[in-house]
Design an enzyme around this catalytic site. Sequence first.
Site, PDB file in Angstrom:
ATOM      1  N   HIS A  51       0.839  -1.202   0.000  1.00 46.72           N
ATOM      2  CA  HIS A  51       0.000   0.000   0.000  1.00 46.72           C
ATOM      3  C   HIS A  51       0.875   1.255   0.000  1.00 46.72           C
ATOM      4  O   HIS A  51       2.049   1.203   0.337  1.00 46.72           O
ATOM      5  CB  HIS A  51      -0.922   0.022   1.222  1.00 46.72           C
ATOM      6  CG  HIS A  51      -0.181   0.114   2.518  1.00 46.72           C
ATOM      7  ND1 HIS A  51       0.362  -0.992   3.149  1.00 46.72           N
ATOM      8  CD2 HIS A  51       0.121   1.180   3.319  1.00 46.72           C
ATOM      9  CE1 HIS A  51       0.956  -0.615   4.269  1.00 46.72           C
ATOM     10  NE2 HIS A  51       0.830   0.703   4.386  1.00 46.72           N
ATOM     11  N   HIS A  57      -2.054  10.674   5.982  1.00 46.02           N
ATOM     12  CA  HIS A  57      -1.903   9.643   7.012  1.00 46.02           C
ATOM     13  C   HIS A  57      -1.469  10.243   8.351  1.00 46.02           C
ATOM     14  O   HIS A  57      -1.940   9.832   9.407  1.00 46.02           O
ATOM     15  CB  HIS A  57      -0.897   8.599   6.528  1.00 46.02           C
ATOM     16  CG  HIS A  57      -0.718   7.421   7.437  1.00 46.02           C
ATOM     17  ND1 HIS A  57      -1.699   6.954   8.287  1.00 46.02           N
ATOM     18  CD2 HIS A  57       0.358   6.607   7.635  1.00 46.02           C
ATOM     19  CE1 HIS A  57      -1.262   5.919   8.950  1.00 46.02           C
ATOM     20  NE2 HIS A  57      -0.011   5.692   8.584  1.00 46.02           N
ATOM     21  N   HIS A 161       7.459   9.068   9.702  1.00 45.00           N
ATOM     22  CA  HIS A 161       6.335   9.402   8.837  1.00 45.00           C
ATOM     23  C   HIS A 161       6.177  10.922   8.700  1.00 45.00           C
ATOM     24  O   HIS A 161       5.935  11.432   7.604  1.00 45.00           O
ATOM     25  CB  HIS A 161       5.038   8.796   9.380  1.00 45.00           C
ATOM     26  CG  HIS A 161       4.823   7.376   8.970  1.00 45.00           C
ATOM     27  ND1 HIS A 161       5.246   6.308   9.727  1.00 45.00           N
ATOM     28  CD2 HIS A 161       4.221   6.846   7.871  1.00 45.00           C
ATOM     29  CE1 HIS A 161       4.911   5.182   9.120  1.00 45.00           C
ATOM     30  NE2 HIS A 161       4.286   5.477   7.993  1.00 45.00           N
TER      31      HIS A 161
END
Length: 212
Positions: A51, A57, A161
């Site tokens: 993915h 996110h 992230h």
Amino acid sequence: MNYIDISRPVGPETPVWPGSPGVNLVPLMQVASGDVANVSRIDIEAHTGTHIDAPRHFVQGGATVEAIGLDVLIGEVVVAEVHGDEIGEAELEHLALPTGTRRLVLRTGASHDPAFDSAPFRQDFPALTAEGARWVVAHGIDLIGIDYLSIQRFDDPPDVHHVLLDAGVVILEGLRLTDVEPGVYTLVCLPLHIVGAEAAPARAILLPREAH
């Protein structure tokens, strides 16, 4: 053409992040029960199997999946072998990437251990450190991929992230690289075009350069 499928199969044996509902294929209609067709509902988390992570996110107001351009997801990619559980600046510098590398896929120790190929989920997967993420951004890489379910280590805060997604780097997770040799390929990664989603399952393939 000699395409290499680097996508993980999605099914009951697919490893999923702790707390995920897993993979559920629910029949809605069945020929065996007298219906005119077989129709199923797929119930999975957006981060299942292979993915992409879009900025949304971890970034409030960040771009969602439908805003990710195909020019980032299709093109020349370097598949590089890295060693160790913590992938930082030193490990990435050691790769000696070609000048102008925009897409980088990391083949870690997870690709050498069959236990990472199926459930249950493993917490000890190799991944980037925050220092490594800053290196990726500083070197102008637009897409970073890895061979397990997260680009950051399981027990780390979400710094990796944040560094990548704040800079607009597309993250490609859950790749299957067991039989892929390091080198330069063409990547074709096509995530589901899910409007408003922070992530989407994808089919990803590599095309060896000599197959062009």
